[in-house]
Design a protein around this motif. Structure first.
Motif, PDB file in Angstrom:
ATOM      1  N   SER A  47      40.311  42.210  39.856  1.00  0.00           N
ATOM      2  CA  SER A  47      41.886  43.177  40.368  1.00  0.00           C
ATOM      3  C   SER A  47      42.560  43.623  41.350  1.00  0.00           C
ATOM      4  O   SER A  47      43.939  43.504  41.532  1.00  0.00           O
ATOM      5  N   SER A  48      41.901  42.600  42.828  1.00  0.00           N
ATOM      6  CA  SER A  48      42.727  42.609  43.900  1.00  0.00           C
ATOM      7  C   SER A  48      43.250  41.862  44.388  1.00  0.00           C
ATOM      8  O   SER A  48      44.061  41.514  44.908  1.00  0.00           O
ATOM      9  N   LEU A  49      43.525  40.815  42.987  1.00  0.00           N
ATOM     10  CA  LEU A  49      44.382  39.493  42.203  1.00  0.00           C
ATOM     11  C   LEU A  49      45.760  40.281  42.833  1.00  0.00           C
ATOM     12  O   LEU A  49      46.834  40.579  43.097  1.00  0.00           O
ATOM     13  N   LEU A 119      22.885  38.183  32.121  1.00  0.00           N
ATOM     14  CA  LEU A 119      23.338  38.375  32.822  1.00  0.00           C
ATOM     15  C   LEU A 119      23.159  37.755  33.936  1.00  0.00           C
ATOM     16  O   LEU A 119      23.867  37.955  35.023  1.00  0.00           O
ATOM     17  N   ILE A 120      22.505  36.761  34.368  1.00  0.00           N
ATOM     18  CA  ILE A 120      21.857  35.988  35.247  1.00  0.00           C
ATOM     19  C   ILE A 120      23.774  34.920  35.028  1.00  0.00           C
ATOM     20  O   ILE A 120      23.783  34.430  35.820  1.00  0.00           O
ATOM     21  N   GLY A 121      23.728  34.749  34.188  1.00  0.00           N
ATOM     22  CA  GLY A 121      25.263  34.228  33.935  1.00  0.00           C
ATOM     23  C   GLY A 121      26.378  34.850  34.947  1.00  0.00           C
ATOM     24  O   GLY A 121      27.066  34.223  35.462  1.00  0.00           O
ATOM     25  N   SER A 122      26.404  35.769  34.632  1.00  0.00           N
ATOM     26  CA  SER A 122      27.117  36.646  34.838  1.00  0.00           C
ATOM     27  C   SER A 122      26.979  37.068  36.619  1.00  0.00           C
ATOM     28  O   SER A 122      28.289  37.176  37.267  1.00  0.00           O
ATOM     29  N   VAL A 123      25.786  37.231  37.182  1.00  0.00           N
ATOM     30  CA  VAL A 123      25.723  37.000  38.245  1.00  0.00           C
ATOM     31  C   VAL A 123      26.545  35.688  39.331  1.00  0.00           C
ATOM     32  O   VAL A 123      27.093  35.938  40.218  1.00  0.00           O
ATOM     33  N   ILE A 124      25.757  34.697  38.741  1.00  0.00           N
ATOM     34  CA  ILE A 124      26.467  33.080  39.873  1.00  0.00           C
ATOM     35  C   ILE A 124      27.763  33.121  39.249  1.00  0.00           C
ATOM     36  O   ILE A 124      29.023  33.142  40.089  1.00  0.00           O
ATOM     37  N   THR A 125      28.471  33.922  38.235  1.00  0.00           N
ATOM     38  CA  THR A 125      29.574  33.419  38.106  1.00  0.00           C
ATOM     39  C   THR A 125      31.116  34.583  38.838  1.00  0.00           C
ATOM     40  O   THR A 125      31.735  34.744  39.178  1.00  0.00           O
ATOM     41  N   THR A 126      30.024  35.877  39.386  1.00  0.00           N
ATOM     42  CA  THR A 126      30.761  36.444  40.016  1.00  0.00           C
ATOM     43  C   THR A 126      30.593  36.176  41.424  1.00  0.00           C
ATOM     44  O   THR A 126      31.961  35.961  42.413  1.00  0.00           O
ATOM     45  N   LEU A 127      29.191  35.339  41.666  1.00  0.00           N
ATOM     46  CA  LEU A 127      29.125  35.790  42.777  1.00  0.00           C
ATOM     47  C   LEU A 127      30.907  33.956  43.033  1.00  0.00           C
ATOM     48  O   LEU A 127      31.012  33.719  44.604  1.00  0.00           O
ATOM     49  N   ILE A 128      30.882  32.582  42.112  1.00  0.00           N
ATOM     50  CA  ILE A 128      31.455  31.908  42.475  1.00  0.00           C
ATOM     51  C   ILE A 128      32.675  32.774  42.688  1.00  0.00           C
ATOM     52  O   ILE A 128      33.735  31.581  43.824  1.00  0.00           O
ATOM     53  N   LEU A 133      37.620  33.213  45.383  1.00  0.00           N
ATOM     54  CA  LEU A 133      39.649  34.035  45.191  1.00  0.00           C
ATOM     55  C   LEU A 133      40.237  34.262  46.778  1.00  0.00           C
ATOM     56  O   LEU A 133      41.226  34.043  46.599  1.00  0.00           O
ATOM     57  N   PRO A 134      39.870  33.687  47.747  1.00  0.00           N
ATOM     58  CA  PRO A 134      40.205  33.277  48.557  1.00  0.00           C
ATOM     59  C   PRO A 134      41.109  31.773  49.102  1.00  0.00           C
ATOM     60  O   PRO A 134      42.140  32.180  49.779  1.00  0.00           O
ATOM     61  N   ARG A 135      41.161  31.418  48.047  1.00  0.00           N
ATOM     62  CA  ARG A 135      42.054  30.464  47.908  1.00  0.00           C
ATOM     63  C   ARG A 135      42.982  30.419  46.542  1.00  0.00           C
ATOM     64  O   ARG A 135      44.241  29.436  47.033  1.00  0.00           O
ATOM     65  N   ILE A 136      42.801  31.315  46.137  1.00  0.00           N
ATOM     66  CA  ILE A 136      44.074  31.945  45.314  1.00  0.00           C
ATOM     67  C   ILE A 136      45.276  32.476  45.659  1.00  0.00           C
ATOM     68  O   ILE A 136      45.054  33.064  46.786  1.00  0.00           O
ATOM     69  N   THR A 137      46.331  31.184  45.196  1.00  0.00           N
ATOM     70  CA  THR A 137      47.156  32.343  46.100  1.00  0.00           C
ATOM     71  C   THR A 137      48.859  32.897  44.877  1.00  0.00           C
ATOM     72  O   THR A 137      48.132  33.318  43.954  1.00  0.00           O
ATOM     73  N   VAL A 138      48.609  34.487  45.099  1.00  0.00           N
ATOM     74  CA  VAL A 138      49.167  35.079  44.675  1.00  0.00           C
ATOM     75  C   VAL A 138      50.248  35.710  45.173  1.00  0.00           C
ATOM     76  O   VAL A 138      51.552  36.040  46.363  1.00  0.00           O
ATOM     77  N   PRO A 139      51.985  35.300  44.009  1.00  0.00           N
ATOM     78  CA  PRO A 139      52.239  35.674  44.259  1.00  0.00           C
ATOM     79  C   PRO A 139      53.468  37.257  44.461  1.00  0.00           C
ATOM     80  O   PRO A 139      52.197  38.312  43.964  1.00  0.00           O
ATOM     81  N   VAL A 140      53.755  37.844  45.155  1.00  0.00           N
ATOM     82  CA  VAL A 140      53.914  39.006  45.120  1.00  0.00           C
ATOM     83  C   VAL A 140      55.164  39.685  44.516  1.00  0.00           C
ATOM     84  O   VAL A 140      56.515  39.442  43.958  1.00  0.00           O
ATOM     85  N   PRO A 161      45.768  26.104  41.260  1.00  0.00           N
ATOM     86  CA  PRO A 161      45.054  25.111  40.709  1.00  0.00           C
ATOM     87  C   PRO A 161      43.310  26.056  41.116  1.00  0.00           C
ATOM     88  O   PRO A 161      42.741  25.488  40.392  1.00  0.00           O
ATOM     89  N   ALA A 162      43.333  26.838  41.926  1.00  0.00           N
ATOM     90  CA  ALA A 162      42.230  27.709  42.508  1.00  0.00           C
ATOM     91  C   ALA A 162      42.076  28.535  40.782  1.00  0.00           C
ATOM     92  O   ALA A 162      40.327  28.742  40.636  1.00  0.00           O
ATOM     93  N   MET A 163      42.615  29.485  40.239  1.00  0.00           N
ATOM     94  CA  MET A 163      42.835  30.310  39.826  1.00  0.00           C
ATOM     95  C   MET A 163      42.186  29.236  38.698  1.00  0.00           C
ATOM     96  O   MET A 163      41.363  30.039  37.660  1.00  0.00           O
ATOM     97  N   LYS A 164      42.867  28.468  37.896  1.00  0.00           N
ATOM     98  CA  LYS A 164      42.495  27.455  36.722  1.00  0.00           C
ATOM     99  C   LYS A 164      40.865  27.199  36.914  1.00  0.00           C
ATOM    100  O   LYS A 164      40.303  27.247  35.604  1.00  0.00           O
ATOM    101  N   GLU A 165      40.756  27.012  38.106  1.00  0.00           N
ATOM    102  CA  GLU A 165      39.405  26.154  38.236  1.00  0.00           C
ATOM    103  C   GLU A 165      38.218  26.968  38.045  1.00  0.00           C
ATOM    104  O   GLU A 165      37.034  26.887  37.209  1.00  0.00           O
TER     105      GLU A 165
END
Length: 229
Positions: A47-49, A119-128, A133-140, A161-165
């Motif tokens: 949601s920070s995006l 649960l394990i998969g969720s932890v991994i995807t959250t860490l990823i 997040l810093p690589r995603i360009t967010v329009p204003v 691209p980062a969001m899609k990936e």
């Protein structure tokens, strides 16, 4: 003592040890609650995006914070309800076709145990997620009343691209760990409902396959609708 390694690697042996015992929901509930907490963290982070998207508006920060809280609460209860209660209910109802005889509380307990790989998969995807997040360009967006500007900003965000990936990587990881959970659920449902192995496989594989196909469809049809490759 509950051997969680046995649960992950030898689910048939794990559930055979529960034969004749009253279902205990404490550990399954702890697994489900942990998954809900991780989902809430991921929801708030994503949601920070949108908070950043609204940063150009007056009061945008307040709206963004509210969206973050709502995303976290929705993700928390969504995990608990959909992945534990609803999934257990689906398994229980389908197993009725095969005249399953166990109680719903046992189905609920064994479904909760089977959420451990999820649960394990969720932890991994959250860490990823935090690495993307810093690589995603967010329009204003500067005007919340401009529907076309909001739609365009959302399109740009989802096609970044980062969001899609990240979306594709997280989907692949989620499917992998969901399949692992399904393997555990087969033996859990078999033990909970007194089914033959083939019947338990049908009970679990049908809804899990439908969900996976839906997940893939939503992901790639969403990119196509937005104009992505």
């Amino acid at each position: 003592m509950i051997n969680l390694l046995d649960l992950l690697v030898h689910p048939e042996r794990f559930f055979s040890r529960l034969e004749g015992k009253e279902p205990d929901l404490k550990i399954p509930a702890a697994i489900a609650l942990a998954g809900a907490v991780v989902a809430a963290v991921a929801g708030y982070a994503q949601s920070s995006l949108f908070s950043e998207m609204l940063s150009g508006m007056g009061g945008g920060a307040g709206v963004g914070s509210f969206m973050g809280i709502m995303a976290a609460v929705g993700a928390f209860f969504g995990f608990l309800v959909i992945w534990w209660l609803v999934m257990a209910g689906i398994f229980h109802v389908i197993s009725m076709i095969f005249k399953g005889s166990g109680t719903f509380s046992r189905t609920l307990a064994n479904t909760g145990y089977g959420l451990l790989p999820t649960l394990i998969g969720s932890v991994i995807t959250t860490l990823i997620l935090f690495t993307y997040l810093p690589r995603i360009t967010v329009p204003v967006v500067r005007n919340l009343q401009d529907a076309s500007a909001i739609q365009k900003a959302m399109q740009e965000l989802m096609l970044d691209p980062a969001m899609k990936e990240f979306t594709q990587v997280s989907m692949a990881i989620s499917i992998l760990f969901l399949v692992w959970s399904a393997n555990i659920w087969i033996f859990g449902v078999r033990q909970a409902r007194g089914l033959a192995l083939k019947q338990a496989c049908i009970t679990v594989i049908v809804p899990v396959t439908i969900f996976i196909l839906y997940m893939v469809y939503v992901t790639f049809s969403g990119f196509s609708m937005l104009g992505g490759a």
